[in-house]
Design a protein around this motif. Sequence first.
Motif, PDB file in Angstrom:
ATOM      1  N   UNK A 309      51.807  19.451  18.649  1.00  0.00           N
ATOM      2  CA  UNK A 309      53.180  19.355  18.134  1.00  0.00           C
ATOM      3  C   UNK A 309      53.822  20.720  17.964  1.00  0.00           C
ATOM      4  N   UNK A 310      53.025  21.792  18.016  1.00  0.00           N
ATOM      5  CA  UNK A 310      53.565  23.145  17.890  1.00  0.00           C
ATOM      6  C   UNK A 310      53.999  23.654  19.253  1.00  0.00           C
ATOM      7  N   UNK A 311      55.273  24.069  19.359  1.00  0.00           N
ATOM      8  CA  UNK A 311      55.801  24.567  20.622  1.00  0.00           C
ATOM      9  C   UNK A 311      55.348  26.007  20.853  1.00  0.00           C
ATOM     10  N   UNK A 312      55.506  26.458  22.094  1.00  0.00           N
ATOM     11  CA  UNK A 312      55.023  27.783  22.458  1.00  0.00           C
ATOM     12  C   UNK A 312      55.693  28.902  21.671  1.00  0.00           C
ATOM     13  N   UNK A 313      56.930  28.734  21.304  1.00  0.00           N
ATOM     14  CA  UNK A 313      57.674  29.773  20.585  1.00  0.00           C
ATOM     15  C   UNK A 313      57.612  29.592  19.070  1.00  0.00           C
ATOM     16  N   UNK A 314      56.511  29.021  18.580  1.00  0.00           N
ATOM     17  CA  UNK A 314      56.276  28.805  17.150  1.00  0.00           C
ATOM     18  C   UNK A 314      57.411  28.011  16.508  1.00  0.00           C
ATOM     19  N   UNK A 315      57.705  26.880  17.120  1.00  0.00           N
ATOM     20  CA  UNK A 315      58.719  25.956  16.612  1.00  0.00           C
ATOM     21  C   UNK A 315      58.150  24.544  16.659  1.00  0.00           C
ATOM     22  N   UNK A 316      58.739  23.655  15.860  1.00  0.00           N
ATOM     23  CA  UNK A 316      58.393  22.241  15.906  1.00  0.00           C
ATOM     24  C   UNK A 316      59.680  21.430  15.954  1.00  0.00           C
ATOM     25  N   UNK A 317      59.569  20.218  16.489  1.00  0.00           N
ATOM     26  CA  UNK A 317      60.720  19.328  16.545  1.00  0.00           C
ATOM     27  C   UNK A 317      60.939  18.671  15.180  1.00  0.00           C
ATOM     28  N   UNK A 318      62.197  18.588  14.775  1.00  0.00           N
ATOM     29  CA  UNK A 318      62.579  17.823  13.590  1.00  0.00           C
ATOM     30  C   UNK A 318      63.660  16.827  14.017  1.00  0.00           C
ATOM     31  N   UNK A 319      63.963  15.890  13.139  1.00  0.00           N
ATOM     32  CA  UNK A 319      64.945  14.856  13.472  1.00  0.00           C
ATOM     33  C   UNK A 319      66.098  14.928  12.472  1.00  0.00           C
ATOM     34  N   UNK A 320      67.322  15.063  13.013  1.00  0.00           N
ATOM     35  CA  UNK A 320      68.546  15.056  12.212  1.00  0.00           C
ATOM     36  C   UNK A 320      69.543  14.085  12.842  1.00  0.00           C
ATOM     37  N   UNK A 321      69.918  13.086  12.061  1.00  0.00           N
ATOM     38  CA  UNK A 321      70.921  12.123  12.544  1.00  0.00           C
ATOM     39  C   UNK A 321      70.536  11.535  13.890  1.00  0.00           C
ATOM     40  N   UNK A 322      69.286  11.108  14.008  1.00  0.00           N
ATOM     41  CA  UNK A 322      68.743  10.465  15.218  1.00  0.00           C
ATOM     42  C   UNK A 322      68.720  11.385  16.424  1.00  0.00           C
ATOM     43  N   UNK A 323      68.821  12.688  16.198  1.00  0.00           N
ATOM     44  CA  UNK A 323      68.747  13.651  17.290  1.00  0.00           C
ATOM     45  C   UNK A 323      67.595  14.632  17.035  1.00  0.00           C
ATOM     46  N   UNK A 324      66.951  15.037  18.123  1.00  0.00           N
ATOM     47  CA  UNK A 324      65.892  16.031  17.997  1.00  0.00           C
ATOM     48  C   UNK A 324      66.476  17.419  17.865  1.00  0.00           C
TER      49      UNK A 324
END
Length: 378
Positions: A309-324
């Motif tokens: 779940x950890x992206x290459x650039x030290x980020x993770x996906x979150x969900x806001x208003x049904x959008x990634x």
Amino acid sequence: MRKILLAIIGVLLIVASYLGAKQLIANKNKPKPVEAKVVKTVYTDTVFNSNIKIVIQANGSLVAKRRVELYAEVQGIFKPSNKLFKPGQKYSKGEALIRIDASEHYASVQSSKSNLYNAIAAIMPDLRLDFSEVFQKWQTYLNGFDLSKTTPKLPEMTSEKENYFITGRGIISSYYNVKNLEQRLSKYNIVAPFSGILTEALVTEGSLIRSGQKLGEFIDPSVYEMEVALSKSYATLLKVGEAVTLTNLDKTEAYTGKVSRVNGSIDATTQTITAYIEVKDTKLKEGMYLEANLNAKEEQDAIEIDRNLLLDNEQVFIIKDSLLDVINVKPIYFSDTKVVLKNIPNGTIILKKAVPGAYAGMHVKAVEVNTTTNDSVQ
């Protein structure tokens, strides 16, 4: 007639062209079908930062904590005993492992002891006349001298004159010559330094043993150690006596050990530090491969998620208003399958499982997975 046929064909072509053009115009005016937008269903989790125990995973093979490599210091024929010198044979502490024929050397020892006895007996008349005050202690020593036993220690010299007299007769040099031969005689019998088991036997009864030859290996099967190499960043976190959980590769057996030693230096090549884990269990055998889980430290205000779940650039996906969307995080510790993260606010909704082809702005349908609930099957 030919002209009439050509005229008819021409009229048919004109009519067909007119009808085809009319059909094309009709199709052009029809509205294009609108493709339905696909909304992926994703599994999510809500962040609740807490104290995460960082457990370092390491593996290695077991080695007996107490082991002895048996070498011969003398030469002779291996004499048979009550127990066969074979791998797997158990011996008690003090029991003879190997007995080498020492009859020739034993004769030399007895000859030297006899010479020492005769030398002391020869000076007794002079001691009676010139050193009457020390005569009795030397007479007592001579009376207690037994050729079948270990040579007793010489009486203590009480005066310089006595010392010169005894030394001048060669008593001191003869005594230490006998003690040297007796010490060498003891090397013909190799006894077990502790209760254990023979794991390697390189000689058999009746074979000629040479000085310096390796004879086998003897271990204590009650206590084992496992050597593990850890990152130097954990050098200050490892504590001697810390409890360690060990499992076999199939995860079917678990054992409890402790950190017995930590190397004081770091390997310059691998930049790792070596720790030794002591474990006791009757089921264990030398050479078994185990996996250890060491409690290194506790990280505050952090969460633990799957590494994918950890992206290459030290980020993770979150969900806001049904959008990634993406958010920057701070990785603290990586294991084989998990990663410990910080800098994620409480209440943030993150992905629980990776979504193939995910991107920021992607429209999704969230399904929350409550990982803190334990469902029991009735």
